[in-house]
Design an enzyme around this catalytic site. Structure first.
Site, mmCIF file in Angstrom:
data_model
loop_
_atom_site.group_PDB
_atom_site.id
_atom_site.type_symbol
_atom_site.label_atom_id
_atom_site.label_comp_id
_atom_site.label_asym_id
_atom_site.label_seq_id
_atom_site.Cartn_x
_atom_site.Cartn_y
_atom_site.Cartn_z
ATOM 1 N N ASN A 115 9.892 -21.224 10.666
ATOM 2 C CA ASN A 115 9.547 -19.886 11.161
ATOM 3 C C ASN A 115 10.741 -18.929 11.126
ATOM 4 O O ASN A 115 10.601 -17.768 10.737
ATOM 5 C CB ASN A 115 8.960 -19.971 12.571
ATOM 6 C CG ASN A 115 7.685 -20.792 12.587
ATOM 7 O OD1 ASN A 115 7.133 -21.087 11.526
ATOM 8 N ND2 ASN A 115 7.223 -21.175 13.768
ATOM 9 N N THR A 160 -0.226 27.425 -5.927
ATOM 10 C CA THR A 160 -0.824 26.909 -4.699
ATOM 11 C C THR A 160 -2.315 26.819 -5.033
ATOM 12 O O THR A 160 -2.823 27.671 -5.781
ATOM 13 C CB THR A 160 -0.603 27.829 -3.479
ATOM 14 O OG1 THR A 160 -1.270 29.064 -3.716
ATOM 15 C CG2 THR A 160 0.873 28.080 -3.206
ATOM 16 N N HIS A 161 -2.988 25.812 -4.559
ATOM 17 C CA HIS A 161 -4.394 25.548 -4.915
ATOM 18 C C HIS A 161 -4.558 25.401 -6.430
ATOM 19 O O HIS A 161 -5.628 25.682 -6.962
ATOM 20 C CB HIS A 161 -5.326 26.661 -4.421
ATOM 21 C CG HIS A 161 -5.089 27.056 -3.008
ATOM 22 N ND1 HIS A 161 -5.726 26.439 -1.950
ATOM 23 C CD2 HIS A 161 -4.257 27.985 -2.450
ATOM 24 C CE1 HIS A 161 -5.310 26.992 -0.813
ATOM 25 N NE2 HIS A 161 -4.409 27.918 -1.093
ATOM 26 N N SER A 282 -5.648 6.614 -28.484
ATOM 27 C CA SER A 282 -7.027 6.217 -28.195
ATOM 28 C C SER A 282 -7.419 5.197 -29.254
ATOM 29 O O SER A 282 -6.926 5.230 -30.376
ATOM 30 C CB SER A 282 -7.923 7.444 -28.275
ATOM 31 O OG SER A 282 -9.225 7.076 -28.635
ATOM 32 N N LYS A 288 -5.315 11.532 -30.274
ATOM 33 C CA LYS A 288 -4.976 11.426 -28.858
ATOM 34 C C LYS A 288 -3.543 10.988 -28.582
ATOM 35 O O LYS A 288 -2.973 10.159 -29.287
ATOM 36 C CB LYS A 288 -5.932 10.440 -28.181
ATOM 37 C CG LYS A 288 -7.316 10.993 -28.015
ATOM 38 C CD LYS A 288 -7.371 12.058 -26.948
ATOM 39 C CE LYS A 288 -8.150 11.555 -25.776
ATOM 40 N NZ LYS A 288 -8.057 12.467 -24.661
ATOM 41 N N ASN A 290 -2.304 10.147 -24.952
ATOM 42 C CA ASN A 290 -2.694 10.145 -23.532
ATOM 43 C C ASN A 290 -1.526 9.788 -22.602
ATOM 44 O O ASN A 290 -0.721 8.912 -22.925
ATOM 45 C CB ASN A 290 -3.824 9.136 -23.297
ATOM 46 C CG ASN A 290 -5.104 9.552 -23.990
ATOM 47 O OD1 ASN A 290 -5.381 10.740 -24.115
ATOM 48 N ND2 ASN A 290 -5.867 8.579 -24.460
ATOM 49 N N GLU A 295 -0.566 8.065 -15.435
ATOM 50 C CA GLU A 295 -1.821 7.740 -14.733
ATOM 51 C C GLU A 295 -1.697 6.404 -14.017
ATOM 52 O O GLU A 295 -2.220 6.216 -12.912
ATOM 53 C CB GLU A 295 -2.987 7.708 -15.721
ATOM 54 C CG GLU A 295 -3.331 9.080 -16.262
ATOM 55 C CD GLU A 295 -4.306 9.026 -17.433
ATOM 56 O OE1 GLU A 295 -5.055 9.984 -17.607
ATOM 57 O OE2 GLU A 295 -4.321 8.028 -18.177
ATOM 58 N N TYR A 322 4.737 -17.311 15.750
ATOM 59 C CA TYR A 322 4.337 -17.393 14.342
ATOM 60 C C TYR A 322 2.877 -17.813 14.187
ATOM 61 O O TYR A 322 2.394 -18.689 14.895
ATOM 62 C CB TYR A 322 5.249 -18.401 13.607
ATOM 63 C CG TYR A 322 4.873 -18.559 12.147
ATOM 64 C CD1 TYR A 322 5.395 -17.714 11.180
ATOM 65 C CD2 TYR A 322 3.951 -19.533 11.749
ATOM 66 C CE1 TYR A 322 5.031 -17.833 9.851
ATOM 67 C CE2 TYR A 322 3.583 -19.664 10.419
ATOM 68 C CZ TYR A 322 4.124 -18.811 9.474
ATOM 69 O OH TYR A 322 3.753 -18.920 8.168
ATOM 70 N N GLN A 327 2.013 -15.795 6.306
ATOM 71 C CA GLN A 327 2.326 -16.258 4.953
ATOM 72 C C GLN A 327 1.712 -15.330 3.904
ATOM 73 O O GLN A 327 2.274 -15.131 2.837
ATOM 74 C CB GLN A 327 1.786 -17.678 4.784
ATOM 75 C CG GLN A 327 1.953 -18.257 3.401
ATOM 76 C CD GLN A 327 1.668 -19.750 3.371
ATOM 77 O OE1 GLN A 327 2.406 -20.524 3.939
ATOM 78 N NE2 GLN A 327 0.589 -20.138 2.718
ATOM 79 N N LYS A 330 3.517 -12.085 2.121
ATOM 80 C CA LYS A 330 4.672 -12.133 1.222
ATOM 81 C C LYS A 330 4.374 -11.532 -0.148
ATOM 82 O O LYS A 330 5.145 -10.701 -0.641
ATOM 83 C CB LYS A 330 5.179 -13.571 1.089
ATOM 84 C CG LYS A 330 5.889 -14.054 2.338
ATOM 85 C CD LYS A 330 6.510 -15.423 2.149
ATOM 86 C CE LYS A 330 5.451 -16.481 2.012
ATOM 87 N NZ LYS A 330 5.996 -17.844 2.015
HETATM 88 N N1 ARG Z 1 5.069 -20.973 4.222
HETATM 89 C C1 ARG Z 1 5.176 -20.363 5.515
HETATM 90 C C2 ARG Z 1 5.252 -18.840 5.341
HETATM 91 O O1 ARG Z 1 5.439 -18.407 4.273
HETATM 92 C C3 ARG Z 1 6.411 -20.819 6.208
HETATM 93 C C4 ARG Z 1 6.323 -20.938 7.685
HETATM 94 C C5 ARG Z 1 5.381 -21.972 8.095
HETATM 95 N N2 ARG Z 1 5.483 -22.251 9.476
HETATM 96 C C6 ARG Z 1 4.552 -22.963 10.162
HETATM 97 N N3 ARG Z 1 4.798 -23.166 11.373
HETATM 98 N N4 ARG Z 1 3.491 -23.355 9.598
HETATM 99 O O2 ARG Z 1 5.078 -18.097 6.248
#
Ligand code: ARG
Length: 497
Positions: A115, A160-161, A282, A288, A290, A295, A322, A327, A330
């Site tokens: 954690n 503007t607009h 295109s 074209k 583009n 975009e 935690y 998880q 990430k």
């Molecule tokens: N793989 C977990 C994460 O990315 C790590 C922490 C896991 N901790 C636990 N007590 N299960 O967050």
């Protein structure tokens, strides 16, 4: 590539649990595929932890040496996602135990938890991403400033607009965006201070009875301080939400300038021409060209906003401490960093290679009645109340528009009709109308931060100074981190060599 099969992997965490995870469950639970972005940070964090345990006599020199040799051998290694590990923390520890033996390797995880580990890894990854973003932002803003420098006299309509509003200068437009991105930069610098705090040593949630020194690991890893409270350190992700919200704002800023350029590169506008390498053809229409890349910045901005919403939705309902939900955030962070970095680089290259069609910009400016406000203001300077001047100028524009002519082509009798009853002098109004041009208006515009000719050079100089001071700060931040990590590497080398 290191290949550790599901059977070979030491089952580190399941001491209390009778059975192993099924393959499908493991795949569901595992974050290993998102963890390649933090593998190196996990190793560095472990090295700092081991050095600290050794310094505190919690590990012997020989134990620390064995673990560090194993950790060093993992640097630069590509980890196999089919290893059967739940995450990078389990995989690294498992390999260390295999290499160093359980008697030494089994001590690496003393006084820490996944954690505090995962929060540490995320902070190290985000602080590096912040440095990359700041450097690229500075490069891009520098290009904007050099465009401003080259176009201090390039007249264009301001909108503007999306309707023509006032005459302006392309330098002024570029400077506006430079300021916007300087604020993004400021926000990144400010969040850096909150990201660069070490959570390591917080344990699972409530700390440890082992006599660790959290300041030692923090300084070995180049952190400015500690996230002191162990509950906060392990369960809070406000630094992530703050970072990604800054990226979401940054992307909306990139998206806005992209939208301007999409419009300006149409044949109807033709204010700019994008270089071929930043346009797409295109599949069917041969003519074209583009603006797909721009975009895509608009489209990818939606994705980053989605990432922010995903992160906030994840944390809003979590109890303190935690929870595995964390998880999931990430990948949203990694992709937000990656996309923002690419979007900055792409826009910088577009700015460097596009052609600014000065003639077309000027023509568009002259085709409207963009001096109307300047005419009114000249009358105001001679004592005409603004409301009356507004009425006169509005009447003149209507007359000129109906007669399909420019303001300065109005006759004295036409002007007299409009001025009648307002108290203003028709001869003077005629003189003003005849003398007011786009160029005279831009000369007369003196207010701070305006499109006036005089303001451009001052603003450019000031922003160049700002850029230079941000460069110095960014370099210092980077150097401080690498200095600490280099020093740590030397200590590792001393122990393992
Ligand atoms: N793989 C977990 C994460 O990315 C790590 C922490 C896991 N901790 C636990 N007590 N299960 O967050």
């Amino acid at each position: 590539m290191l290949y550790i099969t599901i059977l070979e992997l030491l089952l580190l965490y399941r001491s209390r649990l009778g059975t192993d995870l099924s393959e499908i469950t493991l795949e569901y639970v595992s974050s290993i595929s998102d963890d390649s972005d933090i593998a190196l940070y996990d190793i560095l964090g472990s090295e700092a932890h081991v050095l600290m345990l050794y310094e505190g006599d919690i590990l012997t020199r020989n134990e620390a040496k064995k673990i560090l040799i194993a950790l060093e051998s993992l640097k630069g290694e590509k980890f196999d996602s089919s290893s059967g590990a739940e995450d990078i923390h389990e995989l690294v520890e498992s390999i260390v135990i295999k290499k160093a033996g359980i008697a030494s390797g089994g001590k690496m995880h003393t006084a820490r938890s996944r954690n505090d580990q995962v929060s540490l890894d995320m902070r190290m990854k985000i602080r590096d991403d912040i440095c990359v973003l700041c450097n690229y932002l500075l490069d891009m803003i520098e290009v904007m400033l050099s465009l401003a420098q080259n176009h201090k006299k390039t007249i264009m309509p301001l909108y503007t607009h999306l309707q023509q509003a006032q005459a302006g200068l392309f330098s002024h437009y570029m400077l506006a965006h430079a300021d916007v991105f300087l604020r993004d930069l400021e926000r990144l610098h400010s969040v850096f201070g909150r990201v660069n705090q070490s959570p390591l040593g917080a344990g699972p949630v409530g700390g440890t009875s082992i006599p660790i020194n959290r300041h030692t690991t923090a300084s070995l890893l180049g952190f400015d301080g500690l996230v002191e409270n162990s509950i906060d350190a392990t369960s809070t992700r406000d630094f992530v939400a703050e970072y990604v919200s800054i990226l979401a704002i940054l992307m909306t800023n990139l998206s806005k300038i992209s939208e301007d350029f999409v419009i300006w590169s149409t044949s109807e506008f033709s204010f700019i021409e994008l270089a071929d390498e930043f346009t797409s053809p295109s599949s069917v229409m041969p003519q074209k060209k583009n603006p797909d890349i721009l975009e895509l910045t608009r489209g990818k901005t939606a994705e980053i906003i989605g990432n922010l919403v995903a992160i906030l939705s994840t944390v809003k309902g979590l109890a303190s401490g935690y929870g595995r939900d964390l998880q999931q955030i990430k990948s949203a962070v990694w992709s937000s960093s990656k996309t923002s970095i690419s979007a900055i680089l792409v826009l910088k290259s577009i700015l460097l290679t596009m052609r600014v069609n000065e003639k077309q910009m000027k023509k568009a400016t002259e085709s409207g009645y963009l001096v109307a406000l300047d005419v009114a203001e000249t009358l105001v300077q001679k004592g005409v109340p603004f409301r009356t001047a507004h009425k006169i100028a509005g009447g003149l524009v209507k007359l000129a528009h109906d007669g399909k002519k420019r303001l300065n082509k109005l006759s004295k009798s036409e002007i007299s009709k409009i001025v009648k009853g307002t108290g203003a002098d028709a001869d003077f109004v005629l003189q003003v109308v005849e003398k007011t041009s786009i160029s005279s208006s831009l000369k007369a515009r003196k207010s701070l931060g305006s499109s006036g000719y005089g303001e451009q050079e001052r603003m450019i100089k000031d922003r160049i100074k700002k850029i230079n001071s941000y460069r110095t700060i960014t370099t210092k931040i980077e150097n401080d981190i690498s200095k600490s990590l280099d020093e740590m590497a030397l200590r590792v080398q001393k122990l393992t060599g």
